[in-house]
Every structure is written in C-alpha cells, then in structure tokens.
Design an enzyme around this catalytic site. Structure first.
Site, mmCIF file in Angstrom:
data_model
loop_
_atom_site.group_PDB
_atom_site.id
_atom_site.type_symbol
_atom_site.label_atom_id
_atom_site.label_comp_id
_atom_site.label_asym_id
_atom_site.label_seq_id
_atom_site.Cartn_x
_atom_site.Cartn_y
_atom_site.Cartn_z
ATOM 1 N N LYS A 195 0.854 -1.188 0.000
ATOM 2 C CA LYS A 195 0.000 0.000 0.000
ATOM 3 C C LYS A 195 0.889 1.237 0.000
ATOM 4 O O LYS A 195 1.635 1.481 0.945
ATOM 5 C CB LYS A 195 -0.923 0.002 1.215
ATOM 6 C CG LYS A 195 -1.894 1.177 1.253
ATOM 7 C CD LYS A 195 -2.820 1.074 2.457
ATOM 8 C CE LYS A 195 -3.805 2.220 2.525
ATOM 9 N NZ LYS A 195 -4.685 2.123 3.710
ATOM 10 N N LYS A 248 -2.138 -1.607 -3.798
ATOM 11 C CA LYS A 248 -2.975 -0.410 -3.779
ATOM 12 C C LYS A 248 -2.090 0.832 -3.851
ATOM 13 O O LYS A 248 -1.150 0.941 -3.048
ATOM 14 C CB LYS A 248 -3.815 -0.394 -2.487
ATOM 15 C CG LYS A 248 -4.740 0.808 -2.338
ATOM 16 C CD LYS A 248 -5.499 0.759 -1.018
ATOM 17 C CE LYS A 248 -6.434 1.956 -0.893
ATOM 18 N NZ LYS A 248 -7.147 1.968 0.400
#
Length: 326
Positions: A195, A248
């Site tokens: 992330k 992400k």
C-alpha cells in the site's frame, strides 16, 4: 519486396475471432464492490467527490448486496463510518457499530455473498491516523492489539475475509494469532501488503472521514518509487500467515502488480482506488472520454498485469456492461 506470409490482422477480422484468441478476459466474478456503511436507517448520503458512491445504512447496504449477486459480483468490502471516534479507534471493534451490523445482516440475508472487511483504525480515530499516537508519532507495536481486536470483532459478526490496510509491521501475524486463538482459523487474511503513500486516495478520505488531522502517512505507507520493498513486504506478510495479497493503488502501479504476481502463488488483488475512479467519472461527465470503454479497458489492464481480483467502485457498472457484451 514480397509481402509477408504472416498477417497478424487475420486474427482481428471480427469480434468473434478477437474473442476466440483473446489472452485475458474480464468477468463480473473478478470484481469486488467497496461499500461505505454507517449507522441509522434509510441513509444514502452522496459523496460529492465520488459520483455514484454513497455512505449507506445497513438497510441500503443489503440492497447493494442483492444487486451485486444478481450482477455476478461475488463479494463486497465494507468500510465503516462510525457513530463516534476517539484516540484509540475503539469504535472499530465495537460490536454495535455499522460494519459489524452490516456483516451480520449481509451473511444472514445472502449467505453466498463474500463479505470482506477493511481492518484499520483511520476511520475510527479522532486524529485520522492508522494507529495509536504518542508525541506525534504513530506507534507500531501497541497498535497491533487494537487491529487484532478489530479483525476479531469482524469475524464474530460474520465476515468471510478480513483485510488489514494499516501497514503496521507485524499486523498480519497479530491478526492471524487472534483469529486462530478464538476459533476462526478458517477466516482468510487478505493483506494490503503493498500500500503506497498515494495522492490517489483523496476522494476516499472524503468518503470515510479519514483525513489525518496532522502530518501524513508516509512513515508507514510505502514510497511510490519502490518495487523491491513491495516484494519484501509480501514475503513478510506471507510468512505471518497472509492468504491473499493486495496492491494499492492499481492504475499507476501495474508494474508492481506484475512483480508481485511473478513471485507468489497466492491470489493477488488490486485496488482501483477512489482517485482513479473519480478522474474517469469527471472526464466522462465532460464528454472527454467514453466511460464504458475507458473503464473496461482499465480494469482489463489490471487483470492482464496479474490481478486475480479487482476492488473497484465501478464494479456494478462494469458487471452490467460485461453482461451486455456477452
């Protein structure tokens, strides 16, 4: 010069031929639909920065779950808009809060729908950070217990998968230990292993009310320039018991999705995040792009890069478009 015998265009002459030789397909079953769930009844509050996305009470979330199943979308992921916030994010593991109620209601009404829960503290803390704060610093180890408690509360409410997104070191191990220790050894962990500290999260923070009240998240989310670090993160999370991995954002990190896919044999998810969604929506509203074609091309590209599943706010629209084209 003699014309070449090989003509690649032969395999592009018709839609049927193109479908026959297509290397990658995008299907409704590849999609996961994110939902923002809040307290109350008959709540459906539009999110200005994300056209077509809403904060919804459980009764309206149930309608979304039913629609997803009809469209062939196998699952949803829940993000909570709590009734209260404090420095410890205690509403995150409150059994009477929105996510826990939504889990129970969705599994009762639609047993075959896969319910995933986002496990983090940023939506629940008064300061908007993903962990406990001391002297302006986000504390790693003391945060792990709160994340484990949150994941456990979701499992008790009926979640099929828990997905930690906080990026604290050791969180997967702490959550796995808590789940196993309380009889939830069958609940998978989908780790937001990779992330990045991205500017593409802006609309989500508007939707979830999770903008940090000071500083930013670069001390715990990844630097956008790094790929080898991503491989280190997934190695650690797998060793701690992660069953699935997530990258992400997705659109600007296709190379990372491919790199992760090439070195692991577990399912890989990609999160088509809020900023990516809102850019296309804004361009489409101005007639600058064909929303359907651009969206399906983008999602197909994520699948081609190596994503086994895609979390996207376009899930319902994309599934409907795909069904139209079948």
């Amino acid at each position: 010069m003699e014309f070449p015998i090989v003509r690649p265009r032969r395999l592009r002459v018709s839609d049927a031929m193109r479908r026959l030789v297509r290397e990658t397909d995008l299907l409704p079953r590849d999609l996961i639909y994110p939902l923002f769930v809040t307290n109350g009844k008959n709540v459906k509050k539009p999110i200005a920065s994300m056209p077509g996305v809403y904060q919804m009470s459980v009764d309206n979330v149930l309608k979304e779950g039913e629609e997803c199943l009809k469209l062939g979308i196998p699952g949803v992921i829940l993000f909570g808009i709590p009734a209260y916030k404090d420095e410890k994010g205690s509403s995150g593991y409150d059994p009477d809060e929105a996510v826990q109620k939504a889990c129970a209601a969705l599994k009762k009404e639609f047993p075959t729908l896969i319910v995933i829960t986002d496990v983090c503290l940023c939506e629940y803390t008064s300061h908007g950070h993903c962990g406990l704060i001391e002297d302006g610093d986000v504390l790693n180890d003391p945060t792990l217990d709160l994340l484990a408690r949150t994941a456990l509360s979701h499992a008790r409410a009926g979640a099929d998968i828990v997905a930690p997104s906080d990026m604290m070191d050791g969180r997967v191990g702490a959550i796995r230990s808590a789940l196993d220790g309380h009889g939830f050894e069958k609940i998978p962990v989908m780790s937001y292993a990779v992330k990045y500290a991205s500017a593409f999260y802006g609309p989500f923070r508007d939707a979830a009310g999770s903008t940090p009240q000071f500083g930013d998240r670069r001390s715990y989310q990844m630097d956008p320039g790094n790929v080898r670090e991503a491989l280190k993160e997934i190695e650690q999370d797998l060793a701690e018991g992660a069953d699935m991995l997530m990258v992400k954002p997705a659109l600007s990190y296709m190379d990372v999705i491919r790199a992760v896919k090439e070195v692991t044999n577990v399912p890989v998810a990609a999160y088509n995040v809020s900023g990516e969604y809102s850019m296309i929506k804004a361009a489409a509203q101005n007639d600058w792009v064909d929303e359907k074609r651009v969206t399906l091309e983008m999602l197909l590209s994520m699948k081609r890069a190596g994503a086994d599943m895609i979390l996207t706010y376009f899930a319902k629209d994309a599934a409907a478009w795909l069904k139209e084209d079948m």
